[in-house]
Design a protein around this motif. Structure first.
Motif, short mmCIF file in Angstrom:
data_model
loop_
_atom_site.label_atom_id
_atom_site.label_comp_id
_atom_site.label_asym_id
_atom_site.label_seq_id
_atom_site.Cartn_x
_atom_site.Cartn_y
_atom_site.Cartn_z
N LEU A 1 19.54 4.67 -16.60
CA LEU A 1 20.69 4.96 -15.76
C LEU A 1 20.77 6.46 -15.45
O LEU A 1 20.98 6.86 -14.31
CB LEU A 1 21.97 4.48 -16.44
N GLU A 2 20.56 7.26 -16.46
CA GLU A 2 20.58 8.72 -16.28
C GLU A 2 19.49 9.17 -15.30
O GLU A 2 19.73 9.99 -14.41
CB GLU A 2 20.39 9.39 -17.63
N LEU A 3 18.30 8.63 -15.44
CA LEU A 3 17.20 8.98 -14.53
C LEU A 3 17.50 8.54 -13.10
O LEU A 3 17.23 9.28 -12.14
CB LEU A 3 15.90 8.36 -15.03
N ALA A 4 18.05 7.36 -12.94
CA ALA A 4 18.39 6.86 -11.60
C ALA A 4 19.45 7.74 -10.95
O ALA A 4 19.35 8.08 -9.76
CB ALA A 4 18.87 5.42 -11.69
N GLN A 5 20.44 8.15 -11.72
CA GLN A 5 21.48 9.02 -11.18
C GLN A 5 20.91 10.38 -10.79
O GLN A 5 21.31 10.97 -9.79
CB GLN A 5 22.62 9.18 -12.20
N SER A 6 19.95 10.85 -11.54
CA SER A 6 19.28 12.11 -11.22
C SER A 6 18.52 12.01 -9.90
O SER A 6 18.55 12.93 -9.08
CB SER A 6 18.34 12.50 -12.36
N VAL A 7 17.85 10.90 -9.69
CA VAL A 7 17.12 10.69 -8.44
C VAL A 7 18.08 10.67 -7.26
O VAL A 7 17.82 11.28 -6.21
CB VAL A 7 16.29 9.38 -8.50
N VAL A 8 19.21 9.98 -7.42
CA VAL A 8 20.20 9.90 -6.34
C VAL A 8 20.74 11.29 -6.03
O VAL A 8 20.85 11.68 -4.86
CB VAL A 8 21.33 8.93 -6.70
N GLN A 9 21.09 12.05 -7.05
CA GLN A 9 21.62 13.41 -6.84
C GLN A 9 20.61 14.29 -6.14
O GLN A 9 20.95 15.04 -5.23
CB GLN A 9 22.03 14.03 -8.17
N THR A 10 19.37 14.20 -6.54
CA THR A 10 18.31 15.00 -5.93
C THR A 10 18.13 14.63 -4.47
O THR A 10 18.01 15.52 -3.61
CB THR A 10 16.98 14.83 -6.69
N SER A 11 18.16 13.34 -4.16
CA SER A 11 17.96 12.93 -2.76
C SER A 11 19.14 13.32 -1.89
O SER A 11 18.99 13.57 -0.71
CB SER A 11 17.72 11.41 -2.69
N GLN A 12 20.34 13.41 -2.47
CA GLN A 12 21.51 13.81 -1.69
C GLN A 12 21.51 15.31 -1.40
O GLN A 12 22.14 15.75 -0.46
CB GLN A 12 22.80 13.42 -2.44
N GLN A 13 20.80 16.06 -2.20
CA GLN A 13 20.75 17.51 -2.01
C GLN A 13 19.74 17.90 -0.94
O GLN A 13 19.72 19.04 -0.49
CB GLN A 13 20.40 18.22 -3.33
N MET A 14 18.90 16.99 -0.54
CA MET A 14 17.83 17.29 0.43
C MET A 14 18.35 17.29 1.84
O MET A 14 19.20 16.85 2.33
CB MET A 14 16.68 16.32 0.30
#
Length: 55
Positions: A42-55
Motif C-alpha cells: 500500500l505504501e509503495l502504491a501510494q508513492s507511485v501515485v504521488q510521484t505520477s501526480q507531481q509530473m
C-alpha cells in the motif's frame, strides 16, 4: 490466477481495472489480511501515485 500463464496475466489485468474503478474501499478486508506485506504494498502504491501526480 493460480493457473499461471495467460490466465494469470488476464486476472492481473482485470484486477487492475477493477481496482482503478473501485479504489481501496473495493478491496475486501479478507483479501488484505491474506496478502503478504499488504502495508508495504500500500505504501509503495501510494508513492507511485504521488510521484505520477507531481509530473
Amino acid at each position: 490466477m493460480r493457473c499461471g500463464g495467460c490466465t494469470s496475466s488476464r486476472a492481473s489485468f482485470i484486477g487492475a481495472c477493477f481496482g482503478a474503478q473501485t479504489g481501496l474501499q473495493g478491496i475486501p478486508e479478507s483479501w488484505k489480511e491474506r496478502t503478504l506485506r499488504y502495508p508495504l504494498l500500500l505504501e509503495l502504491a501510494q508513492s507511485v501515485v504521488q510521484t505520477s501526480q507531481q509530473m
